[in-house]
Motif scaffolding. Structure first.
Motif, PDB file in Angstrom:
ATOM      1  N   THR A 125       0.895  -1.106  -0.071  1.00  0.00           N
ATOM      2  CA  THR A 125      -0.062   0.134   0.055  1.00  0.00           C
ATOM      3  C   THR A 125       0.980   1.137  -0.050  1.00  0.00           C
ATOM      4  N   CYS A 126       0.481   2.263  -0.840  1.00  0.00           N
ATOM      5  CA  CYS A 126       1.182   3.606  -0.817  1.00  0.00           C
ATOM      6  C   CYS A 126       0.160   4.548  -0.377  1.00  0.00           C
ATOM      7  N   ARG A 127       0.901   5.345   0.612  1.00  0.00           N
ATOM      8  CA  ARG A 127       0.156   6.549   1.243  1.00  0.00           C
ATOM      9  C   ARG A 127       0.871   7.765   0.976  1.00  0.00           C
ATOM     10  N   ILE A 128       0.010   8.820   0.391  1.00  0.00           N
ATOM     11  CA  ILE A 128       0.686  10.123  -0.066  1.00  0.00           C
ATOM     12  C   ILE A 128       0.185  10.979   0.753  1.00  0.00           C
ATOM     13  N   THR A 129       0.875  11.974   1.438  1.00  0.00           N
ATOM     14  CA  THR A 129       0.456  12.890   2.336  1.00  0.00           C
ATOM     15  C   THR A 129       1.050  14.159   1.966  1.00  0.00           C
ATOM     16  N   TYR A 130       0.192  15.368   2.085  1.00  0.00           N
ATOM     17  CA  TYR A 130       0.924  16.608   1.812  1.00  0.00           C
ATOM     18  C   TYR A 130       0.263  17.680   2.969  1.00  0.00           C
ATOM     19  N   ALA A 135       5.247  22.350   3.124  1.00  0.00           N
ATOM     20  CA  ALA A 135       5.912  21.161   3.428  1.00  0.00           C
ATOM     21  C   ALA A 135       6.426  20.181   2.920  1.00  0.00           C
ATOM     22  N   PRO A 136       7.060  19.108   3.198  1.00  0.00           N
ATOM     23  CA  PRO A 136       7.408  17.835   2.574  1.00  0.00           C
ATOM     24  C   PRO A 136       6.329  17.094   2.038  1.00  0.00           C
ATOM     25  N   LEU A 137       6.512  16.278   0.979  1.00  0.00           N
ATOM     26  CA  LEU A 137       5.542  15.526   0.507  1.00  0.00           C
ATOM     27  C   LEU A 137       5.975  14.032   1.104  1.00  0.00           C
ATOM     28  N   THR A 138       5.086  13.642   2.099  1.00  0.00           N
ATOM     29  CA  THR A 138       5.388  12.130   2.586  1.00  0.00           C
ATOM     30  C   THR A 138       4.726  11.040   1.943  1.00  0.00           C
ATOM     31  N   ILE A 139       5.615  10.039   1.772  1.00  0.00           N
ATOM     32  CA  ILE A 139       5.334   8.645   1.082  1.00  0.00           C
ATOM     33  C   ILE A 139       5.576   7.571   1.922  1.00  0.00           C
ATOM     34  N   THR A 140       4.583   7.012   2.439  1.00  0.00           N
ATOM     35  CA  THR A 140       4.402   5.836   3.413  1.00  0.00           C
ATOM     36  C   THR A 140       4.190   4.512   2.356  1.00  0.00           C
ATOM     37  N   MET A 152      10.053  13.953   1.305  1.00  0.00           N
ATOM     38  CA  MET A 152      10.851  14.438   0.228  1.00  0.00           C
ATOM     39  C   MET A 152      10.467  16.099   0.142  1.00  0.00           C
ATOM     40  N   ASN A 153      11.622  16.609   0.175  1.00  0.00           N
ATOM     41  CA  ASN A 153      11.609  18.221   0.066  1.00  0.00           C
ATOM     42  C   ASN A 153      10.795  18.601  -1.090  1.00  0.00           C
ATOM     43  N   THR A 154       9.872  19.679  -1.080  1.00  0.00           N
ATOM     44  CA  THR A 154       9.244  20.100  -2.075  1.00  0.00           C
ATOM     45  C   THR A 154       9.769  21.721  -2.423  1.00  0.00           C
TER      46      THR A 154
END
Length: 370
Positions: A125-130, A135-140, A152-154
């Protein structure tokens, strides 16, 4: 207490996201635009090549965007697409190459070895959060009991394209439109690669031969041409096309120059730029080829995300508007678009030579990346 994130999306298949994004990973940075209908990724090189893919919200099991009622998007930002791809394949996504593709495009349901097992290809499962703008883009990524999180830095986007957010394609002044099986285009480019050309020449006419061809120019081993014939000894031209021929490989083929001109559509592009679309060519089932009167070329690829069933024969699927065959099942196909600026400088390159022909039909092409 922390406020809820501005954007959250959950996908049950990181592989789908990885495959679509890798098609346009020819530059290290990608611009990201999150909208109510999906996520748009754009990658460009030297302002002469642009690749775009749109991750429709139907690809995600959860898709939440918290914006005001009068807003449809949040400020565009850029990220490292290289880092994003590395994160998505953290659990070992198998590489979909031309050797494992279905002959008609799409993914093959067979696997060549034990390391290409379906459980590895799905990659959890891939979860993308902003959380908020800037803010950084968070990938879980979660696979079983193992969870990996990457922030990841934006970066702020400086300077933007005009028109529709990309290299402008004038849809009202198109001089060439064609829809064909993507494997035909992929094989033609591979054939021309043998002479290591510096330029690709697109040559088309609906009146006189050659009706549709690609030429490789400027290579150290000479020039080469792939000509798509309108008829063969075993397959005569359909009676409905008498006086207005089209290649047998094309579902739709329209050459429509400005009024008062004559000649044929002939335009040159840097060959290495065209090759940047090779991965999408190998995976796609169909390609919509469009060229406007300024010479801008658009190659829009329809990629089947299932078992490769979106073929040119029976059971044909169409674009999101249902213009080609039957409408696709939501989330079953995705679209990747490449746009190329032509080579200019020589007398023959300064503009497209065009030939008088029939008018354009608005329902001949894919329109999925709006």
């Amino acid at each position: 207490m922390a406020s809820p994130p501005l954007f959250t999306a959950i996908s049950t298949s990181a592989r789908q996201l990885h495959v679509l994004l890798r098609c346009i990973a020819f530059s290290p940075r990608a611009e990201v635009q999150i909208t109510r209908s999906g996520i748009r990724f754009s990658v460009e090189e030297a302002r002469v090549l642009q690749g775009l893919t749109f991750l429709d919200k139907v690809l995600f099991s959860t898709y939440q965007l918290k914006v005001d009622d009068e807003q449809d998007t949040i400020p565009t930002f850029s990220i490292s697409i290289v880092a994003l791809l590395e994160t998505l394949q953290i659990f070992g996504i198998s590489d979909s190459s031309s050797s494992s593709r279905n002959p008609n495009g799409g993914f093959s349901s067979s696997y060549g070895n034990a390391f290409n097992a379906p459980s590895l290809a799905l990659a959890g499962t891939c979860r993308i959060t902003y959380q908020e703008a800037g803010a950084p883009l968070t990938i879980t990524i979660q696979e079983g009991s193992v969870t990996t999180t990457c922030e990841m830095n934006t970066y702020e986007v400086h300077g933007e394209y005009h028109d529709d957010g990309g290299i402008p394609l004038d849809r009202e002044r198109l001089c060439l439109k064609a829809i064909m099986r993507s494997t035909w285009l992929h094989d033609a480019i591979n054939e021309l690669s043998g002479t290591n050309p510096s330029a690709l020449v697109l040559n088309a006419s609906n009146r006189t031969a050659p009706y549709f061809s690609f030429e490789g120019e400027g290579g150290p081993f000479g020039d080469s041409t792939v000509d798509f014939l309108p008829e063969t000894k075993n397959e005569p031209t359909p009676s409905g096309l008498r006086g207005r021929k089209q290649p047998l490989v094309a579902e739709n083929f329209v050459v429509a120059p400005p009024s008062g001109t004559h000649g044929r559509v002939r335009q040159r592009y840097k060959f290495e730029m065209i090759k940047r679309a090779g991965r999408a060519m190998a995976l796609a089932s169909k390609v919509s080829l469009r060229q406007d009167q300024q010479g801008v070329l658009s190659l829009q690829f329809m990629i089947d995300l299932g078992d490769g069933a979106a073929t040119m024969g029976g059971g044909r699927r169409g674009d999101v508007d249902g213009n080609i065959g039957a409408p696709p099942t939501p989330g079953s196909v995705a679209f990747v678009d490449f746009r190329f600026v032509p080579l200019v400088g020589d007398e023959d390159d300064s503009a497209s030579e065009v030939e008088s022909g029939d008018g354009l039909h608005a329902d001949d092409d894919f329109e999925a990346l709006n």
